[in-house]
Scaffold this active site. Sequence first.
Site, PDB file in Angstrom:
ATOM      1  N   HIS A 135       0.868  -1.185   0.000  1.00 28.53           N
ATOM      2  CA  HIS A 135       0.000   0.000   0.000  1.00 28.53           C
ATOM      3  C   HIS A 135       0.906   1.236   0.000  1.00 28.53           C
ATOM      4  CE1 HIS A 135      -2.711   2.995   1.895  1.00 28.53           C
ATOM      5  NE2 HIS A 135      -3.704   2.230   1.503  1.00 28.53           N
ATOM      6  N   ASP A 212       3.161  -4.210   8.148  1.00 25.83           N
ATOM      7  CA  ASP A 212       1.943  -3.416   7.982  1.00 25.83           C
ATOM      8  C   ASP A 212       0.770  -4.377   8.131  1.00 25.83           C
ATOM      9  OD1 ASP A 212      -0.328  -2.271   6.989  1.00 25.83           O
ATOM     10  OD2 ASP A 212       0.581  -1.512   5.138  1.00 25.83           O
ATOM     11  N   GLN A 215      -4.437  -4.926   6.972  1.00 20.60           N
ATOM     12  CA  GLN A 215      -5.423  -5.879   6.441  1.00 20.60           C
ATOM     13  C   GLN A 215      -5.347  -7.234   7.128  1.00 20.60           C
ATOM     14  OE1 GLN A 215      -7.800  -5.047   4.461  1.00 20.60           O
ATOM     15  NE2 GLN A 215      -7.051  -3.031   3.848  1.00 20.60           N
ATOM     16  N   CYS A 376      -4.927   2.513  -3.545  1.00 20.29           N
ATOM     17  CA  CYS A 376      -3.689   3.051  -2.941  1.00 20.29           C
ATOM     18  C   CYS A 376      -2.558   2.038  -3.077  1.00 20.29           C
ATOM     19  CB  CYS A 376      -3.885   3.438  -1.481  1.00 20.29           C
ATOM     20  SG  CYS A 376      -5.166   4.648  -1.233  1.00 20.29           S
TER      21      CYS A 376
HETATM   22  N1  C6P Z   1      -6.318   0.531   2.921  1.00 17.32           N
HETATM   23  C1  C6P Z   1      -8.165   0.088   1.406  1.00 17.32           C
HETATM   24  O1  C6P Z   1      -9.261   0.349   0.910  1.00 17.32           O
HETATM   25  P1  C6P Z   1      -5.009   3.924   7.199  1.00 17.32           P
HETATM   26  O2  C6P Z   1      -5.551   4.756   6.090  1.00 17.32           O
HETATM   27  O3  C6P Z   1      -3.840   4.566   7.866  1.00 17.32           O
HETATM   28  O4  C6P Z   1      -6.055   3.445   8.159  1.00 17.32           O
HETATM   29  O5  C6P Z   1      -4.486   2.570   6.513  1.00 17.32           O
HETATM   30  C2  C6P Z   1      -3.572   2.636   5.451  1.00 17.32           C
HETATM   31  C3  C6P Z   1      -3.295   1.278   4.920  1.00 17.32           C
HETATM   32  C4  C6P Z   1      -2.037   0.740   5.072  1.00 17.32           C
HETATM   33  N2  C6P Z   1      -1.739  -0.504   4.668  1.00 17.32           N
HETATM   34  C5  C6P Z   1      -2.657  -1.285   4.078  1.00 17.32           C
HETATM   35  C6  C6P Z   1      -2.278  -2.679   3.658  1.00 17.32           C
HETATM   36  C7  C6P Z   1      -3.951  -0.798   3.865  1.00 17.32           C
HETATM   37  O6  C6P Z   1      -4.857  -1.577   3.289  1.00 17.32           O
HETATM   38  C8  C6P Z   1      -4.274   0.519   4.284  1.00 17.32           C
HETATM   39  C9  C6P Z   1      -5.628   1.106   3.999  1.00 17.32           C
HETATM   40  C10 C6P Z   1      -7.665   0.919   2.576  1.00 17.32           C
HETATM   41  O7  C6P Z   1      -7.468  -0.829   0.989  1.00 17.32           O
HETATM   42  C11 C6P Z   1      -7.819   2.391   2.303  1.00 17.32           C
HETATM   43  S1  C6P Z   1      -6.733   2.941   1.037  1.00 17.32           S
END
Ligand code: C6P
Length: 418
Positions: A135, A212, A215, A376
């Site tokens: 991401h 990370d 997910q 993203c």
């Molecule tokens: N993915 C998706 O629709 P935040 O925005 O900080 O809560 O998470 C960011 C983030 C980081 N790593 C991974 C693997 C993610 O999936 C996400 C967020 C959402 O897939 C919103 S882009």
Amino acid sequence: MTSPSPVTADARPAFDVHRAREDFPALHQLVHGKPLVYLDSAATSLKPRAVIDAVEDVYARDCANIHRAVHLLSQRATARYEEARDKVRAFLNAKSNAEVIFTRGTTEAINLVAQSFARGLLREGDEVLVTELEHHSNIVPWQIVCQQTGAKLVVTPMTDRGEVLREAFEDKLSDRTKIVALAHVSNALGTVLPVRELSELAHARGAAVLLDGAQAVSHVEVDVRALDCDFYAFSGHKLYGPTGIGVLYGKERLLEQMPPYQGGGDMIRSVTFEETIYNDLPYKFEAGTPPIASAIGLGAAIDYYRGFDQAAVHAHERAVLQYATNALESIPGVRLIGTAPGKVAALSFLMDAAHPHDVGTIVDSEGVAIRTGHHCAQPVMEHFGVAATARASLGLYNTTDDIDALVRSLYKVEELFG
Ligand code: C6P
């Protein structure tokens, strides 16, 4: 068609998805006059009543700042905030509460590590190793710190099924690698990375490892000690909790050595114009008034989630994912993107008949919420030579009936555009 039969695990009660669905008020509404089918939990999960009530109760009863006042409301709010930290510690199996830092989310947690840990560590010629399926939140913070230090961002390629193989990773790992930053689970593809194995390889070369977990936390078991990662980041809102709250787990030994990420109230022990002495962990990294109600809501989300047999929930989700995979594969003109064995919770796909955004719009008009776009994860899109995909992603409340509704709506797309 019916939902998969509940999975029975040992003496624990089976996971009853229909009962669980009653806990989520948002599920029980009409969208464009149709019952909502929510298949966008990778973006954010719906919230159970227990979480909504916990947040409301903070504002209704214990509305006070924390760590600051002697009055009762402040004491109660402080106790609840610290209880939430303890729940996160137990959930991740961290050693101590000092290792649990509340952040705004995964993004802020990774930026914290990039600026507070990596910036002081990296020298010109050093390398930060990521993978092709990350991401943007696990790419851009490393690019920034590489620009600041003269280090280089190195990328482990993925296969056409969306896997990250040990050999490809080892190929990119070197004595120059100082930090390895890996998704535990890919948001665009659902791939589960072999993070324990990759962490071991990275540590053997002396590199620190950040995972990370955005997910992963709601779909696979997470035990930071078993994984032996140095840092683990996740967001509350993808774990049935509120937005605006996330967690950085870090090994205490490393966090102790790291300078603060932000300065302000609560992260200090004493301040004069000549010198500031920082507070102990974890407060050193929690400058300013935190999102108190959201942290307490996250605690309630963890209680809610752990109230189920997690293995049974994961098995239920796997069964629905398998059903969805078979169903989508049977629709002519649909192509799945990301077919790694053992993948979880997310199905990215393309339709010959229509652009993903049109797919998203038509299925929405049928009450089915999916995400479309690059998720993203533009390097993933580039790998597959597409600008966007449609993505259906699961939460514990999804059933095979939801997949049937998705399939019906995809036939509608076919009718309109095919
Ligand atoms: N993915 C998706 O629709 P935040 O925005 O900080 O809560 O998470 C960011 C983030 C980081 N790593 C991974 C693997 C993610 O999936 C996400 C967020 C959402 O897939 C919103 S882009």
